[in-house]
Motif scaffolding. Sequence first.
Motif, PDB file in Angstrom:
ATOM      1  N   VAL A  84       4.369   1.480  -8.497  1.00  0.00           N
ATOM      2  CA  VAL A  84       3.703   2.628  -7.882  1.00  0.00           C
ATOM      3  C   VAL A  84       2.351   2.829  -8.577  1.00  0.00           C
ATOM      4  CG1 VAL A  84       3.791   5.121  -7.480  1.00  0.00           C
ATOM      5  CG2 VAL A  84       5.883   3.753  -7.275  1.00  0.00           C
ATOM      6  N   PRO A  85       1.252   2.808  -7.813  1.00  0.00           N
ATOM      7  CA  PRO A  85      -0.075   2.932  -8.415  1.00  0.00           C
ATOM      8  C   PRO A  85      -0.418   4.374  -8.792  1.00  0.00           C
ATOM      9  CG  PRO A  85      -0.264   2.655  -6.048  1.00  0.00           C
ATOM     10  CD  PRO A  85       1.199   2.539  -6.383  1.00  0.00           C
ATOM     11  N   GLN A  86      -1.320   4.508  -9.754  1.00  0.00           N
ATOM     12  CA  GLN A  86      -1.782   5.830 -10.161  1.00  0.00           C
ATOM     13  C   GLN A  86      -2.450   6.517  -8.980  1.00  0.00           C
ATOM     14  OE1 GLN A  86      -4.368   5.806 -13.560  1.00  0.00           O
ATOM     15  NE2 GLN A  86      -3.993   7.955 -13.980  1.00  0.00           N
ATOM     16  N   GLY A  87      -2.141   7.786  -8.770  1.00  0.00           N
ATOM     17  CA  GLY A  87      -2.746   8.552  -7.696  1.00  0.00           C
ATOM     18  C   GLY A  87      -2.068   8.410  -6.347  1.00  0.00           C
ATOM     19  N   ALA A  88      -0.983   7.622  -6.284  1.00  0.00           N
ATOM     20  CA  ALA A  88      -0.272   7.450  -5.011  1.00  0.00           C
ATOM     21  C   ALA A  88       0.318   8.776  -4.571  1.00  0.00           C
ATOM     22  CB  ALA A  88       0.830   6.409  -5.150  1.00  0.00           C
ATOM     23  N   GLN A  89       0.227   9.029  -3.268  1.00  0.00           N
ATOM     24  CA  GLN A  89       0.770  10.256  -2.703  1.00  0.00           C
ATOM     25  C   GLN A  89       2.047   9.946  -1.938  1.00  0.00           C
ATOM     26  OE1 GLN A  89      -2.260  12.011  -0.260  1.00  0.00           O
ATOM     27  NE2 GLN A  89      -3.628  12.363  -1.970  1.00  0.00           N
ATOM     28  N   THR A  90       2.843  10.981  -1.696  1.00  0.00           N
ATOM     29  CA  THR A  90       4.037  10.820  -0.881  1.00  0.00           C
ATOM     30  C   THR A  90       3.619  10.387   0.512  1.00  0.00           C
ATOM     31  OG1 THR A  90       5.195  12.522  -2.115  1.00  0.00           O
ATOM     32  CG2 THR A  90       6.039  12.020   0.089  1.00  0.00           C
ATOM     33  N   GLY A  91       4.269   9.362   1.023  1.00  0.00           N
ATOM     34  CA  GLY A  91       3.949   8.850   2.348  1.00  0.00           C
ATOM     35  C   GLY A  91       4.535   7.473   2.541  1.00  0.00           C
ATOM     36  N   ILE A 124       0.850  -1.190   0.000  1.00  0.00           N
ATOM     37  CA  ILE A 124       0.000   0.000   0.000  1.00  0.00           C
ATOM     38  C   ILE A 124       0.890   1.245   0.000  1.00  0.00           C
ATOM     39  CG2 ILE A 124      -1.844   1.247   1.183  1.00  0.00           C
ATOM     40  CD1 ILE A 124      -2.481  -1.517   2.570  1.00  0.00           C
ATOM     41  N   PHE A 125       0.745   2.080  -1.016  1.00  0.00           N
ATOM     42  CA  PHE A 125       1.488   3.326  -1.111  1.00  0.00           C
ATOM     43  C   PHE A 125       0.656   4.447  -0.503  1.00  0.00           C
ATOM     44  CE2 PHE A 125       3.801   0.749  -3.982  1.00  0.00           C
ATOM     45  CZ  PHE A 125       5.061   1.314  -4.105  1.00  0.00           C
ATOM     46  N   ASN A 128      -4.587  10.297   3.382  1.00  0.00           N
ATOM     47  CA  ASN A 128      -6.041  10.145   3.281  1.00  0.00           C
ATOM     48  C   ASN A 128      -6.466   9.278   2.107  1.00  0.00           C
ATOM     49  OD1 ASN A 128      -6.508  11.775   5.502  1.00  0.00           O
ATOM     50  ND2 ASN A 128      -6.593  13.629   4.271  1.00  0.00           N
ATOM     51  N   ILE A 129      -5.533   9.054   1.163  1.00  0.00           N
ATOM     52  CA  ILE A 129      -5.874   8.289  -0.043  1.00  0.00           C
ATOM     53  C   ILE A 129      -4.832   7.203  -0.293  1.00  0.00           C
ATOM     54  CG2 ILE A 129      -6.515   8.459  -2.480  1.00  0.00           C
ATOM     55  CD1 ILE A 129      -6.908  11.480  -2.025  1.00  0.00           C
ATOM     56  N   PRO A 130      -4.784   6.163   0.555  1.00  0.00           N
ATOM     57  CA  PRO A 130      -3.836   5.075   0.302  1.00  0.00           C
ATOM     58  C   PRO A 130      -4.211   4.314  -0.974  1.00  0.00           C
ATOM     59  CG  PRO A 130      -5.308   4.502   2.097  1.00  0.00           C
ATOM     60  CD  PRO A 130      -5.622   5.919   1.712  1.00  0.00           C
TER      61      PRO A 130
END
Length: 86
Positions: free
Chosen positions: A69-76, A44-45, A50-52
């Motif tokens: 790395v999935p589309q829409g993944a955020q830094t975290g 899980i990226f 708020n949006i894993p």
Amino acid sequence: STNNLTFIYAGTLSSFKPQWGAYGTEVRIKGTSFGNSSAGNEIIFGYNTNIPKIAIIKSWSDTVIVAIVPQGAQTGQIAVKFGNTS
């Protein structure tokens, strides 16, 4: 640094590379005791956002996981979730 990787219940981390990457980047997670099958497991990226996003697992072995790395993944954080844990 391994601060951005979280294990949920199993496995031992030694490294992950690259440290960041855009959608479609392959991330290699190295360690021990991952098991020989990805069945029931998830990468899980942005785990602490708020949006894993759940990654596509390209390959999985007891010592190396390669995830995309999935589309829409955020830094975290990146989480390695084993089995039916929550």
